[in-house]
Design a protein around this motif. Structure first.
Motif, PDB file in Angstrom:
ATOM      1  N   THR A 327       1.569  13.605 -14.544  1.00  0.00           N
ATOM      2  CA  THR A 327       2.631  14.292 -13.808  1.00  0.00           C
ATOM      3  C   THR A 327       2.706  15.763 -14.225  1.00  0.00           C
ATOM      4  O   THR A 327       2.916  16.643 -13.381  1.00  0.00           O
ATOM      5  CB  THR A 327       3.986  13.615 -14.062  1.00  0.00           C
ATOM      6  OG1 THR A 327       3.839  12.203 -13.884  1.00  0.00           O
ATOM      7  CG2 THR A 327       5.051  14.140 -13.119  1.00  0.00           C
ATOM      8  N   MET A 353       1.499  17.490   2.783  1.00  0.00           N
ATOM      9  CA  MET A 353       2.949  17.279   2.768  1.00  0.00           C
ATOM     10  C   MET A 353       3.561  17.137   4.159  1.00  0.00           C
ATOM     11  O   MET A 353       4.656  16.586   4.295  1.00  0.00           O
ATOM     12  CB  MET A 353       3.635  18.449   2.050  1.00  0.00           C
ATOM     13  CG  MET A 353       3.363  18.518   0.565  1.00  0.00           C
ATOM     14  SD  MET A 353       3.972  20.045  -0.191  1.00  0.00           S
ATOM     15  CE  MET A 353       5.739  19.797  -0.074  1.00  0.00           C
ATOM     16  N   SER A 359       1.925  12.482   4.514  1.00  0.00           N
ATOM     17  CA  SER A 359       3.196  12.986   3.989  1.00  0.00           C
ATOM     18  C   SER A 359       3.936  11.939   3.155  1.00  0.00           C
ATOM     19  O   SER A 359       4.398  12.229   2.051  1.00  0.00           O
ATOM     20  CB  SER A 359       4.080  13.493   5.124  1.00  0.00           C
ATOM     21  OG  SER A 359       4.200  12.523   6.143  1.00  0.00           O
ATOM     22  N   TRP A 360       4.033  10.692   3.665  1.00  0.00           N
ATOM     23  CA  TRP A 360       4.759   9.677   2.895  1.00  0.00           C
ATOM     24  C   TRP A 360       3.989   9.277   1.639  1.00  0.00           C
ATOM     25  O   TRP A 360       4.586   8.981   0.595  1.00  0.00           O
ATOM     26  CB  TRP A 360       5.089   8.458   3.753  1.00  0.00           C
ATOM     27  CG  TRP A 360       3.934   7.591   4.142  1.00  0.00           C
ATOM     28  CD1 TRP A 360       3.218   7.637   5.295  1.00  0.00           C
ATOM     29  CD2 TRP A 360       3.367   6.506   3.384  1.00  0.00           C
ATOM     30  NE1 TRP A 360       2.224   6.677   5.316  1.00  0.00           N
ATOM     31  CE2 TRP A 360       2.306   5.956   4.153  1.00  0.00           C
ATOM     32  CE3 TRP A 360       3.648   5.946   2.140  1.00  0.00           C
ATOM     33  CZ2 TRP A 360       1.524   4.890   3.721  1.00  0.00           C
ATOM     34  CZ3 TRP A 360       2.874   4.868   1.694  1.00  0.00           C
ATOM     35  CH2 TRP A 360       1.830   4.358   2.488  1.00  0.00           C
ATOM     36  N   PHE A 362       2.120  11.315  -0.110  1.00  0.00           N
ATOM     37  CA  PHE A 362       2.303  12.433  -1.039  1.00  0.00           C
ATOM     38  C   PHE A 362       3.480  12.177  -1.972  1.00  0.00           C
ATOM     39  O   PHE A 362       3.383  12.341  -3.187  1.00  0.00           O
ATOM     40  CB  PHE A 362       2.521  13.723  -0.233  1.00  0.00           C
ATOM     41  CG  PHE A 362       2.708  14.948  -1.082  1.00  0.00           C
ATOM     42  CD1 PHE A 362       1.609  15.659  -1.545  1.00  0.00           C
ATOM     43  CD2 PHE A 362       3.980  15.400  -1.414  1.00  0.00           C
ATOM     44  CE1 PHE A 362       1.767  16.792  -2.329  1.00  0.00           C
ATOM     45  CE2 PHE A 362       4.153  16.533  -2.194  1.00  0.00           C
ATOM     46  CZ  PHE A 362       3.044  17.235  -2.649  1.00  0.00           C
ATOM     47  N   TYR A 363       4.596  11.738  -1.399  1.00  0.00           N
ATOM     48  CA  TYR A 363       5.795  11.489  -2.206  1.00  0.00           C
ATOM     49  C   TYR A 363       5.731  10.116  -2.889  1.00  0.00           C
ATOM     50  O   TYR A 363       6.259   9.948  -3.996  1.00  0.00           O
ATOM     51  CB  TYR A 363       7.046  11.609  -1.338  1.00  0.00           C
ATOM     52  CG  TYR A 363       7.220  13.005  -0.796  1.00  0.00           C
ATOM     53  CD1 TYR A 363       7.664  14.045  -1.614  1.00  0.00           C
ATOM     54  CD2 TYR A 363       6.903  13.310   0.527  1.00  0.00           C
ATOM     55  CE1 TYR A 363       7.801  15.341  -1.133  1.00  0.00           C
ATOM     56  CE2 TYR A 363       7.030  14.609   1.030  1.00  0.00           C
ATOM     57  CZ  TYR A 363       7.467  15.616   0.186  1.00  0.00           C
ATOM     58  OH  TYR A 363       7.585  16.893   0.661  1.00  0.00           O
ATOM     59  N   ALA A 364       5.069   9.156  -2.246  1.00  0.00           N
ATOM     60  CA  ALA A 364       4.944   7.825  -2.857  1.00  0.00           C
ATOM     61  C   ALA A 364       4.151   7.878  -4.157  1.00  0.00           C
ATOM     62  O   ALA A 364       4.459   7.141  -5.108  1.00  0.00           O
ATOM     63  CB  ALA A 364       4.268   6.860  -1.877  1.00  0.00           C
ATOM     64  N   THR A 365       3.137   8.763  -4.223  1.00  0.00           N
ATOM     65  CA  THR A 365       2.339   8.852  -5.454  1.00  0.00           C
ATOM     66  C   THR A 365       3.203   9.280  -6.634  1.00  0.00           C
ATOM     67  O   THR A 365       3.004   8.805  -7.762  1.00  0.00           O
ATOM     68  CB  THR A 365       1.166   9.846  -5.295  1.00  0.00           C
ATOM     69  OG1 THR A 365       1.669  11.108  -4.855  1.00  0.00           O
ATOM     70  CG2 THR A 365       0.132   9.344  -4.325  1.00  0.00           C
ATOM     71  N   LEU A 366       4.154  10.163  -6.395  1.00  0.00           N
ATOM     72  CA  LEU A 366       5.031  10.616  -7.485  1.00  0.00           C
ATOM     73  C   LEU A 366       5.930   9.487  -7.972  1.00  0.00           C
ATOM     74  O   LEU A 366       6.202   9.363  -9.171  1.00  0.00           O
ATOM     75  CB  LEU A 366       5.885  11.797  -7.022  1.00  0.00           C
ATOM     76  CG  LEU A 366       5.132  13.091  -6.731  1.00  0.00           C
ATOM     77  CD1 LEU A 366       6.074  14.148  -6.183  1.00  0.00           C
ATOM     78  CD2 LEU A 366       4.442  13.603  -7.985  1.00  0.00           C
ATOM     79  N   ILE A 367       6.386   8.650  -7.044  1.00  0.00           N
ATOM     80  CA  ILE A 367       7.245   7.514  -7.420  1.00  0.00           C
ATOM     81  C   ILE A 367       6.427   6.462  -8.177  1.00  0.00           C
ATOM     82  O   ILE A 367       6.838   5.971  -9.235  1.00  0.00           O
ATOM     83  CB  ILE A 367       7.898   6.898  -6.168  1.00  0.00           C
ATOM     84  CG1 ILE A 367       8.847   7.922  -5.527  1.00  0.00           C
ATOM     85  CG2 ILE A 367       8.651   5.618  -6.520  1.00  0.00           C
ATOM     86  CD1 ILE A 367       9.340   7.527  -4.145  1.00  0.00           C
ATOM     87  N   ASP A 403      -3.491   8.382  -4.940  1.00  0.00           N
ATOM     88  CA  ASP A 403      -3.765   9.758  -5.383  1.00  0.00           C
ATOM     89  C   ASP A 403      -5.170  10.181  -4.963  1.00  0.00           C
ATOM     90  O   ASP A 403      -5.371  11.287  -4.430  1.00  0.00           O
ATOM     91  CB  ASP A 403      -3.596   9.835  -6.901  1.00  0.00           C
ATOM     92  CG  ASP A 403      -3.678  11.245  -7.439  1.00  0.00           C
ATOM     93  OD1 ASP A 403      -3.333  12.187  -6.692  1.00  0.00           O
ATOM     94  OD2 ASP A 403      -4.064  11.420  -8.608  1.00  0.00           O
ATOM     95  N   GLN A 406      -5.416  10.771  -1.291  1.00  0.00           N
ATOM     96  CA  GLN A 406      -4.897  12.090  -0.925  1.00  0.00           C
ATOM     97  C   GLN A 406      -5.871  13.214  -1.270  1.00  0.00           C
ATOM     98  O   GLN A 406      -5.895  14.246  -0.603  1.00  0.00           O
ATOM     99  CB  GLN A 406      -3.563  12.353  -1.631  1.00  0.00           C
ATOM    100  CG  GLN A 406      -2.400  11.543  -1.099  1.00  0.00           C
ATOM    101  CD  GLN A 406      -1.945  12.017   0.276  1.00  0.00           C
ATOM    102  OE1 GLN A 406      -2.568  11.711   1.280  1.00  0.00           O
ATOM    103  NE2 GLN A 406      -0.856  12.752   0.327  1.00  0.00           N
TER     104      GLN A 406
END
Length: 463
Positions: A327, A353, A359-360, A362-367, A403, A406
């Protein structure tokens, strides 16, 4: 007495386990075939991609427009970046989607094999004792390296022109309408000592060299580990310390260049000075999660008597710590590009993004890769529980598969990418074959190195 109990442990690759993996393989093949048929019927991209295609186009076109306004003094390079961002205008079909998924999965699972060897080498170089009882698990994963190497070379010659924009010879012809001055400047990195746009001699040389050396280091370390089982001598441990040190030096260079070659060069105009670290961080934490997960299942099945809650705690700490490390690298790369706001750099993130289906994800990888591992593995007790580790490790593995998706797919497919049965099916096929290779090799050797000079330290490990 404890020493004797663990000394003769042998993993048995039971028929029921093998059958489950073959069922997984069959499900993967069925999903892949179904996904391929649907992709061919729909013209290549997943139905989700169609939903967001116009939106993504508009965003990219807006970016290109702003690029032209903001970069009056550097028109040529900015135009090249904008042109690559706008390649989505040329619809990508099912063939590119298939090739993209094959390449991405092979790069991802190559990481699992090489990190198996990297983990073993780290333990020898650091003279670590706690891990003596679990080294055969990552060693078994290393058997994937030659398979990954052969697949990588075959896939490049099969799919290269569809995945790597830089392989098209017209880009290097000054008289061609496709001529790209920016890519032409990078030609020696791919084609030296040949001519630009010809056979990528330097590129293929690096690919063959890396896999050959990785496999050589793996065979040498494995040979010494197995020889140690037959002869109670510390000489093999000292030999592996030296070999591991040289491997780590070679790996430090080769893993970064491999990341540039196999992933970053897909987006030829874009670059990041942190990308080698970024790919390594993703590979490393995925490999750690895989090692931990296999150890957890083996322990649950009555194997690995040497492993206790203290060893699980250490493995859990590795997964926890390097999820945060990934991260940190992710945020560092993103923040520098966001803050500098240079169009040919920001286009990479804008594409991911704002365009469906990226796009979804992109944010799912962070979660999946930060929020959930951080919260679930935060406490001491969580790291010591098999049930928690068996929950978190698959989350991390799936998160980093996203990841790599992406990293690769948007560069190949632009706005026509998709995540459906084809991609999921191929991932399951790779996973099943990888586990068949790793577990069958694990069953061929003793589960614990009985003459490892630090086995007693591992048996008494307490934190």
């Amino acid at each position: 007495m404890a020493h004797l109990q663990v000394a003769d442990e042998q993993y048995i690759f039971r028929p029921e386990t093998r059958n489950k993996l073959f069922i997984l393989l069959g499900v993967g093949v069925a999903l892949f075939v179904l996904g391929l048929i649907l992709a061919m019927r729909s013209g290549g991209h997943h139905e989700e991609a169609g939903h967001g295609e116009g939106h993504g186009m508009i965003k990219t076109e807006n970016l290109v427009a702003s690029t032209e306004k903001a970069a009056a003094g550097d028109q040529e390079e900015h135009h090249a970046a904008a042109a690559e961002a706008g390649e989505g205008h040329h619809t990508k079909g099912w063939k590119e989607r298939l090739f993209s998924s094959l390449w991405m999965n092979n790069v991802f699972f190559t990481g699992l094999g090489i990190i198996g060897l990297f983990f073993v080498a780290i333990q020898y170089a650091a003279q670590a004792g706690w891990s003596a009882g679990v080294l055969r698990v990552p060693l078994a994963m290393g058997n994937w390296i030659p398979i990954a190497g052969i697949l990588m070379i075959v896939l490049y010659f099969t799919t290269g022109h569809d995945i790597f924009h830089w392989t098209h010879h017209d880009l290097y012809d000054a008289n061609s309408a496709e001529y790209d001055p920016l890519i032409n400047k990078k030609a020696p990195f791919f084609f030296w000592p040949g001519h630009a746009g010809g056979f990528p001699i330097f590129y293929i040389f690096r690919m063959v060299l890396f896999f050959s050396m990785w496999y050589w280091f793996f065979t040498m370390i494995k040979k010494n580990m197995l020889a140690e089982d037959l002869e109670n001598s510390t000489s093999y441990w000292y030999k592996n310390r030296v070999i591991s040190t040289w491997f780590l030096i070679f790996f430090a260079v080769s893993s970064s260049i491999a990341a540039w070659d196999w992933v970053m060069s897909i987006d030829t105009h874009w670059f990041s000075t942190m990308f080698g670290w970024y790919v390594f961080a993703s590979w490393w934490v995925t490999g750690l999660a895989t090692i931990t997960l296999i150890c957890a299942f083996l322990k649950d099945a009555g194997y690995l008597k040497v492993v206790n809650s203290n060893h699980l705690h250490d493995l859990g700490k590795f997964v926890f710590a390097f999820s945060i490390f990934w991260t940190y690298i992710w945020f560092g790369q993103f923040l520098l590009i966001y803050y500098a706001n240079i169009p040919e750099e920001t286009v990479y993130f804008i594409e991911r993004m704002t365009t469906s289906p990226y796009s979804w994800i992109f944010y799912a990888t962070l979660i999946l890769n930060f929020v959930l591992p951080f919260l679930l593995l935060m406490t001491r007790d969580a790291k010591r529980q098999l049930s928690t580790l068996k929950l978190v490790c698959p989350i991390v593995i799936v998160g980093h598969w996203f990841d790599f998706f992406q990293m690769v797919t948007p560069g190949v497919m632009q706005q026509n990418g998709g995540l459906g049965f084809l991609e999921i099916g191929l991932a399951l096929v790779f996973l099943a074959v990888f586990l068949l290779v790793a577990l069958s090799n694990l069953a061929k050797v003793p589960l614990v190195g009985k003459n490892h000079p630090m086995l007693q330290e591992s048996l008494n490990h307490h934190i």
